[in-house]
Design an enzyme around this catalytic site. Sequence first.
Site, PDB file in Angstrom:
ATOM      1  N   SER A  60       0.810  -1.207   0.000  1.00 28.38           N
ATOM      2  CA  SER A  60       0.000   0.000   0.000  1.00 28.38           C
ATOM      3  C   SER A  60       0.840   1.251   0.000  1.00 28.38           C
ATOM      4  O   SER A  60       1.761   1.387   0.770  1.00 28.38           O
ATOM      5  CB  SER A  60      -0.921   0.008   1.215  1.00 28.38           C
ATOM      6  OG  SER A  60      -1.779   1.098   1.169  1.00 28.38           O
ATOM      7  N   THR A 341      -7.775   1.943   5.080  1.00 17.28           N
ATOM      8  CA  THR A 341      -7.023   1.582   6.281  1.00 17.28           C
ATOM      9  C   THR A 341      -7.763   2.007   7.538  1.00 17.28           C
ATOM     10  O   THR A 341      -7.856   1.245   8.511  1.00 17.28           O
ATOM     11  CB  THR A 341      -5.626   2.219   6.247  1.00 17.28           C
ATOM     12  OG1 THR A 341      -4.930   1.773   5.079  1.00 17.28           O
ATOM     13  CG2 THR A 341      -4.820   1.830   7.477  1.00 17.28           C
ATOM     14  N   CYS A 500      -3.481 -11.139 -15.282  1.00 14.37           N
ATOM     15  CA  CYS A 500      -2.486 -11.416 -14.244  1.00 14.37           C
ATOM     16  C   CYS A 500      -1.334 -10.415 -14.337  1.00 14.37           C
ATOM     17  O   CYS A 500      -0.712 -10.269 -15.387  1.00 14.37           O
ATOM     18  CB  CYS A 500      -1.934 -12.830 -14.389  1.00 14.37           C
ATOM     19  SG  CYS A 500      -0.631 -13.214 -13.197  1.00 14.37           S
TER      20      CYS A 500
END
Length: 568
Positions: A60, A341, A500
């Site tokens: 992140s 978060t 992917c």
Amino acid sequence: MREILEEPREVDEADVVIVGGGPAGLAAAIRLKQLELERGNEIRVVLLEKAADMGAHTLSGAVIEPRALDELIPDWRDNPPSPLTPVTSEKMRFLTSKYAIPIPEPPQMHNKGNYIVSLSEVVKWLAEKAEELGVEVYPGFSVSELVYDNYGAVCGIATNDMGISKSGLPKDSFQRGMEFHAKVTLLAEGCHGSLTKNVIKKYDLRRDKDPQTYGLGIKEVWEVPEENFKEGEVVHTMGWPLTRDLYGGGFMYHFGERLVSVGLVVGLDYANPWVSPFREFQKMKHHPFYESVLEGGKCISYGARALNEGGLQSIPKLIFPGGALIGCSAGFVNVPKIKGTHTAMKSGMLAAESAYDAVTTLTTNTSAIALYDYEEKFEKSWIHDELYEVRNIRPSFGNKLGMYGGIMYSGIDTLLLKGKVPWTFHHRHTDAELTQPADKFKQIEYPKPDGKISFDLLTSVARTGTMHDEDEPVHLKVANWDAHTTASFPKFKGVENRFCPAGVYEYVADDTKPEGVRFQINAQNCIHCKTCDIKVPTQDINWQCPEGGDGPKYILSEYSPFLFFFHR
């Protein structure tokens, strides 16, 4: 030798077991121990994390809103995690192929009082706080399954066996997994966790709920020249290179010592199987708006991760017999705010309060604990209020006008309506169901990478630090590879190769096969983004945890004293 795979596991007992060492799991663990200090009833809290080191799987580049952290650890600024860069400026642009047009930021995206952080470093810092309070934190342990009692309720977890070969036989290094039995099990696995997926199905937790929808976030960290660096600046973009049928946007965060986090999030509800989110990202960096910052710099890290985007209407029932879902296991991301978060941490704190009351209450009832008041706490919390206000923003992009219709509606909603309307838009289909046959679209020709601003896939994967034991069972489970090829390749023309972001899936030319290709899985490349499990139209790829400690290692690079992370 196979008989030792069936030997009884060693069993340990705890009051609360938490699966996953991200912000939600650690916030829950810390809150449990705070309550122990406040109320005097001792409890044993065990937290298990599959990464070899705390934070090594935390991807992140977060602009973090400190609301939950202020509640959990009010004096955290006295000894904060590092790097910690206050947001000093922000802007939003709509990109055409050549121009960057200023557009107003929705109120939810304003970042006054927020910080650009390494979430990986925040996780390490939270883990230290948890251990100081007495939480037992165990990195390097993959949890392979939930353990059920005789009544079908969750009564704990079992960790993966270690040291099994590709053939399924134990190697010399074999170690049998162990069980932790607990009164309450909290699942904090992050987005689309393997245990969470199973428990949602087993207990039908999505009944009367919308399907979850996801985005794929792809990110690099660059070290840029001093003249290109604007400490504390936060930038978001919409538009090019994404077409009106592709939901998503780009970002740049300037933080630390001349570091820039640059990335692109692409909604996985796209129809065109020729789309490659990785190549869209590489293309985006060549826009003058981005290239002017990155030029002369050095890419030091790469990573990717799926993100929950469904919002309030896609949050499943939060509790099950013996446990609960917290953080991104449930899907508390505020998509218009581009943050999750703070909501993940708050959900862990609410669940911890319910769990502490439940495990310390004297009762003769032998049935599994049900944390009913956790759901009640959530519905009365600021998380619910926040998600309710923006509930219509993300699904508004699923209209016939695509991005343009979504921008118009979301602008009206965020600036004027603020969610106070009698209607709620819904997600009607999963991302996999929305994928259309390849012959309905023209194949996309992406530009070749130049090796300076844009890169090929394998060069990027090398920057993740991903490692898997080559002689271990493939953790990407496909029951029959040939049957998968027959069902998928003629219709979708290798969509797995394109969605992917790590080069895990390939179709290799093979004249001996009916379709002329052979399906191949390069599991050692897997960076645990879980996009395959989410997006594959045939829904026959099942991502499971590999051995503990395997996977990406978002750790200190040779170029910079900071850790790579991706926006949550």
